[in-house]
Scaffold this motif. Structure first.
Motif, PDB file in Angstrom:
ATOM      1  N   PHE A   1      -6.177  86.336  73.981  1.00 29.91           N
ATOM      2  CA  PHE A   1      -7.329  87.115  73.542  1.00 29.91           C
ATOM      3  C   PHE A   1      -7.128  88.539  74.058  1.00 29.91           C
ATOM      4  N   GLY A   2      -7.032  89.479  73.140  1.00 26.20           N
ATOM      5  CA  GLY A   2      -6.759  90.851  73.537  1.00 26.20           C
ATOM      6  C   GLY A   2      -7.390  91.826  72.570  1.00 26.20           C
ATOM      7  N   MET A   3      -7.003  93.084  72.726  1.00 22.60           N
ATOM      8  CA  MET A   3      -7.505  94.138  71.861  1.00 22.60           C
ATOM      9  C   MET A   3      -6.390  95.164  71.733  1.00 22.60           C
ATOM     10  N   TRP A   4      -6.163  95.663  70.544  1.00 20.62           N
ATOM     11  CA  TRP A   4      -4.952  96.436  70.264  1.00 20.62           C
ATOM     12  C   TRP A   4      -4.769  97.630  71.205  1.00 20.62           C
ATOM     13  N   ALA A   5      -5.869  98.274  71.625  1.00 23.23           N
ATOM     14  CA  ALA A   5      -5.757  99.473  72.458  1.00 23.23           C
ATOM     15  C   ALA A   5      -5.760  99.167  73.950  1.00 23.23           C
TER      16      ALA A   5
ATOM     17  N   SER B   1       2.017 104.936  79.340  1.00 24.95           N
ATOM     18  CA  SER B   1       1.273 105.180  78.099  1.00 24.95           C
ATOM     19  C   SER B   1      -0.039 105.934  78.331  1.00 24.95           C
ATOM     20  N   TRP B   2      -0.856 105.455  79.247  1.00 31.08           N
ATOM     21  CA  TRP B   2      -2.203 106.013  79.430  1.00 31.08           C
ATOM     22  C   TRP B   2      -2.176 107.476  79.854  1.00 31.08           C
ATOM     23  N   PHE B   3      -1.246 107.828  80.743  1.00 35.67           N
ATOM     24  CA  PHE B   3      -1.194 109.205  81.219  1.00 35.67           C
ATOM     25  C   PHE B   3      -0.913 110.186  80.077  1.00 35.67           C
TER      26      PHE B   3
ATOM     27  N   VAL C   1      -1.510 109.826  76.906  1.00 35.27           N
ATOM     28  CA  VAL C   1      -2.675 109.884  76.018  1.00 35.27           C
ATOM     29  C   VAL C   1      -3.768 110.744  76.642  1.00 35.27           C
ATOM     30  N   MET C   2      -4.067 110.502  77.905  1.00 34.23           N
ATOM     31  CA  MET C   2      -5.135 111.250  78.571  1.00 34.23           C
ATOM     32  C   MET C   2      -4.790 112.729  78.710  1.00 34.23           C
ATOM     33  N   GLN C   3      -3.522 113.029  78.964  1.00 33.73           N
ATOM     34  CA  GLN C   3      -3.125 114.423  79.092  1.00 33.73           C
ATOM     35  C   GLN C   3      -3.348 115.177  77.783  1.00 33.73           C
ATOM     36  N   GLU C   4      -3.079 114.515  76.660  1.00 35.05           N
ATOM     37  CA  GLU C   4      -3.285 115.159  75.369  1.00 35.05           C
ATOM     38  C   GLU C   4      -4.767 115.293  75.043  1.00 35.05           C
ATOM     39  N   VAL C   5      -5.535 114.279  75.361  1.00 34.57           N
ATOM     40  CA  VAL C   5      -6.966 114.305  75.033  1.00 34.57           C
ATOM     41  C   VAL C   5      -7.719 115.289  75.925  1.00 34.57           C
ATOM     42  N   MET C   6      -7.431 115.263  77.222  1.00 33.16           N
ATOM     43  CA  MET C   6      -8.197 116.052  78.187  1.00 33.16           C
ATOM     44  C   MET C   6      -7.586 117.414  78.489  1.00 33.16           C
ATOM     45  N   LYS C   7      -6.374 117.656  77.978  1.00 32.27           N
ATOM     46  CA  LYS C   7      -5.683 118.939  78.194  1.00 32.27           C
ATOM     47  C   LYS C   7      -5.485 119.233  79.695  1.00 32.27           C
ATOM     48  N   VAL C   8      -5.119 118.190  80.423  1.00 33.18           N
ATOM     49  CA  VAL C   8      -4.827 118.303  81.854  1.00 33.18           C
ATOM     50  C   VAL C   8      -3.434 117.726  82.087  1.00 33.18           C
ATOM     51  N   GLU C   9      -2.551 118.502  82.720  1.00 36.47           N
ATOM     52  CA  GLU C   9      -1.182 118.063  82.965  1.00 36.47           C
ATOM     53  C   GLU C   9      -1.060 117.456  84.360  1.00 36.47           C
ATOM     54  N   LEU C  10      -0.712 116.183  84.428  1.00 41.02           N
ATOM     55  CA  LEU C  10      -0.472 115.522  85.708  1.00 41.02           C
ATOM     56  C   LEU C  10       0.983 115.071  85.825  1.00 41.02           C
ATOM     57  N   LEU C  11       1.377 114.206  84.903  1.00 39.97           N
ATOM     58  CA  LEU C  11       2.720 113.621  84.945  1.00 39.97           C
ATOM     59  C   LEU C  11       3.671 114.500  84.141  1.00 39.97           C
ATOM     60  N   THR C  12       4.373 115.406  84.825  1.00 39.48           N
ATOM     61  CA  THR C  12       5.289 116.333  84.165  1.00 39.48           C
ATOM     62  C   THR C  12       6.697 116.149  84.700  1.00 39.48           C
ATOM     63  N   GLU C  13       7.685 116.494  83.878  1.00 41.94           N
ATOM     64  CA  GLU C  13       9.084 116.373  84.301  1.00 41.94           C
ATOM     65  C   GLU C  13       9.388 117.289  85.478  1.00 41.94           C
ATOM     66  N   GLU C  14       8.727 118.420  85.530  1.00 39.45           N
ATOM     67  CA  GLU C  14       8.962 119.359  86.630  1.00 39.45           C
ATOM     68  C   GLU C  14       8.540 118.765  87.966  1.00 39.45           C
TER      69      GLU C  14
ATOM     70  N   LYS D   1      -2.409 106.993  67.383  1.00 42.66           N
ATOM     71  CA  LYS D   1      -3.557 106.106  67.192  1.00 42.66           C
ATOM     72  C   LYS D   1      -4.351 105.967  68.496  1.00 42.66           C
ATOM     73  N   MET D   2      -3.634 105.886  69.625  1.00 41.92           N
ATOM     74  CA  MET D   2      -4.297 105.777  70.927  1.00 41.92           C
ATOM     75  C   MET D   2      -5.074 107.062  71.259  1.00 41.92           C
ATOM     76  N   VAL D   3      -4.491 108.213  70.919  1.00 41.74           N
ATOM     77  CA  VAL D   3      -5.165 109.487  71.172  1.00 41.74           C
ATOM     78  C   VAL D   3      -6.468 109.559  70.375  1.00 41.74           C
ATOM     79  N   GLU D   4      -6.393 109.202  69.103  1.00 35.74           N
ATOM     80  CA  GLU D   4      -7.586 109.221  68.248  1.00 35.74           C
ATOM     81  C   GLU D   4      -8.658 108.273  68.779  1.00 35.74           C
ATOM     82  N   PHE D   5      -8.239 107.069  69.143  1.00 35.24           N
ATOM     83  CA  PHE D   5      -9.176 106.073  69.674  1.00 35.24           C
ATOM     84  C   PHE D   5      -9.810 106.560  70.975  1.00 35.24           C
ATOM     85  N   THR D   6      -9.003 107.158  71.866  1.00 35.53           N
ATOM     86  CA  THR D   6      -9.496 107.609  73.171  1.00 35.53           C
ATOM     87  C   THR D   6     -10.464 108.767  73.016  1.00 35.53           C
ATOM     88  N   ARG D   7     -10.206 109.663  72.070  1.00 39.53           N
ATOM     89  CA  ARG D   7     -11.127 110.778  71.829  1.00 39.53           C
ATOM     90  C   ARG D   7     -12.517 110.259  71.449  1.00 39.53           C
TER      91      ARG D   7
END
Length: 221
Positions: free
Chosen positions: A8-12, A161-163, A165-178, A205-211
Motif C-alpha cells: 500500500f503506497g502512494m506514487w509521490a 530526490s526530496w532535496f 525537488v524542494m530546492q526547485e520549489v522553494m528556491k533555496v540551495e542546500l545540496l550543491t556540488e560546491e 511531476k514531483m515538483v508540480e505535486f509539491t508546489r
C-alpha cells in the motif's frame, strides 16, 4: 506455497518508493495498491490503524508498517541479495544513519527550506552541518553500502530526490556540488541505478505535486 505480497503506497511517497526498490532488488513479485491520502481506503486504515499512513507491506495477510522497519523485514524474509550489512557493527551503523535521516536531517532541512528570511541563514547553516555529517559516512565508497546499493542508500532516497525537488520549489540551495561534492556524486550514481530509475517518480511531476501540496499547507496555517 505461493506468497502474497502487497504494498500500500502512494506514487509521490518516497517512503513507499524505498519499499519498491528493496522488493525489486530482492526479485519479489508484489501488487502495488495506490492510496489516495485524502481519502484513505478501509484496508489501509485496517492494516495501519496506529499511524494510518503509507507504506504498509502485506505479506501473506500480515501487515508491517513504517518504511525502515519494512526494509529490515524484507531483508530478513528474502535472504538473496542482502541489503543490510552482514557485520553486526556495520548493520547497527546503517540503522543509526537511516534514523538520522528520518528523525533529524529531514526536519532540520525542512526548517532551512521553509524558515522566514530573518531565520533562514541559521537554519541553512544547521542543515549544511547535518548534510556534511552524512557525507562523511561515504568516505571513499561508491555507495553507503560499499560497492553496491544497500539499506542506507535506499533510506537516503530522501536526500537523492526530496532535496532536489524542494530546492526547485522553494528556491533555496542546500545540496550543491560546491559544498557537498561527494554526496552529489553519490546522488548521481544512485539515481542512475536501473532499479532506482524504474521506481523514482519524474522530478517534474514531483515538483508540480509539491508546489500544490505546499500551497495548500501554507494556506491552511
Amino acid at each position: 506455497m505461493a506468497q502474497e505480497v502487497k504494498l500500500f503506497g502512494m506514487w509521490a511517497s518516497l517512503y513507499s518508493r524505498r519499499i519498491e526498490i528493496a522488493l525489486k532488488m530482492k526479485g519479489v513479485q508484489f501488487e502495488f495498491i495506490e492510496e489516495d491520502l485524502q481519502n484513505k481506503s478501509p484496508l489501509l486504515l485496517k492494516h495501519n490503524s496506529i499511524h494510518k499512513k503509507v507504506p504498509v507491506l502485506l505479506h501473506n495477510g500480515m501487515p508491517i508498517a513504517e518504511s525502515l522497519i519494512i526494509l529490515e523485514y524484507i531483508d530478513e524474509t528474502w535472504l538473496d541479495n542482502p541489503i543490510l550489512p552482514r557485520d553486526p557493527y556495520d548493520r547497527a551503523m546503517a540503522r543509526f544513519w537511516a534514523r538520522f535521516i528520518d528523525e533529524k536531517l529531514i526536519w532540520i532541512s525542512w526548517d532551512a527550506f521553509s524558515s522566514k528570511e530573518e531565520d533562514q541563514g541559521k537554519a541553512i547553516e544547521e542543515a549544511c552541518k547535518q548534510l556534511k555529517a552524512l557525507e562523511n559516512e561515504l568516505k571513499e565508497k561508491e555507495f553507503f553500502g560499499g560497492d553496491t546499493l544497500g539499506y542506507l542508500d535506499i533510506a537516503a532516497i530522501m536526500v537523492a530526490s526530496w532535496f532536489g525537488v524542494m530546492q526547485e520549489v522553494m528556491k533555496v540551495e542546500l545540496l550543491t556540488e560546491e559544498n557537498f561534492p561527494i554526496l552529489c556524486q553519490w546522488v548521481g550514481k544512485f539515481v542512475d541505478c536501473p532499479i532506482v530509475k524504474e521506481c523514482l517518480p519524474r522530478k517534474e511531476k514531483m515538483v508540480e505535486f509539491t508546489r500544490v501540496l505546499l500551497k495548500d499547507f501554507l494556506a491552511s496555517k
